[in-house]
Scaffold this active site. Structure first.
Site, PDB file in Angstrom:
ATOM      1  CD  GLU A  17      -1.199  -2.329   2.169  1.00  0.00           C
ATOM      2  OE1 GLU A  17      -1.973  -3.104   2.747  1.00  0.00           O
ATOM      3  OE2 GLU A  17       0.055  -2.444   2.235  1.00  0.00           O
ATOM      4  CB  CYS A  36      -0.861   0.520   5.181  1.00  0.00           C
ATOM      5  SG  CYS A  36       0.781  -0.101   4.786  1.00  0.00           S
ATOM      6  CB  CYS A  87      -0.496  -2.953   9.008  1.00  0.00           C
ATOM      7  SG  CYS A  87       0.568  -1.673   8.290  1.00  0.00           S
TER       8      CYS A  87
END
Length: 157
Positions: A84, A113, A110
């Site tokens: 990402e 990100c 996560c």
């Protein structure tokens, strides 16, 4: 007689592309691909791997793996840039506006990100595999970032 061709939905189409992008990953633990899309056009892609010009995990090993660090913990000692993050960086590097875009990714982002995606103005994240990060889910909900679990069985590669 006309042959009927089954076309994939747009979501399936872009998820298949994210899976292909993940094939470039050099991570030893998880291969992740991301495709940034706006108005059915691909804006950028990213996969998880070491920063440009540096040795990859498949060459030097994984510190998190060797220390037995569970998924979702100690991201700061990982030498890889997340998929990402790489998709965001590639868009910025090439001057591509991504506000209001969707992100198709093989894995749920996560918290690191997720925070970047919120600040970049991404409106929707479509992912296939869940990730054990409840803070990311909570922050996405609070920010109005839609997290859509596309599901592992909803598309065929």
């Amino acid at each position: 007689m006309m042959i009927q061709v089954k076309r994939p939905s747009w979501d399936s189409y872009f998820m298949q592309m994210a899976q292909v992008v993940a094939g470039r990953s050099t991570c030893l633990r998880r291969q992740v691909g991301a495709v940034m899309v706006k108005e059915k056009q691909i804006l950028s892609t990213g996969y998880n791997g070491s920063p440009s010009g540096l040795q990859h995990c498949d060459e030097v090993g994984c510190l998190r793996q060797s220390l037995g660090v569970p998924s979702g913990e100690r991201h700061e000692i990982c030498r890889a840039v997340h998929a990402e993050q790489n998709a965001l960086v590639q868009a910025a590097k090439h001057g591509v506006a991504i506000t209001g875009a969707d992100l198709y990714t093989t894995h749920q982002p996560c918290v690191l990100c997720t925070k970047l995606l919120i600040n970049a103005g991404i409106k929707r994240v479509i992912y296939t595999h869940s990730y054990p990060d409840q803070l990311a889910v909570k922050m996405a909900k609070e920010a109005g970032l839609d997290l859509v679990n596309f599901g592992e069985d909803t598309y065929n590669l």
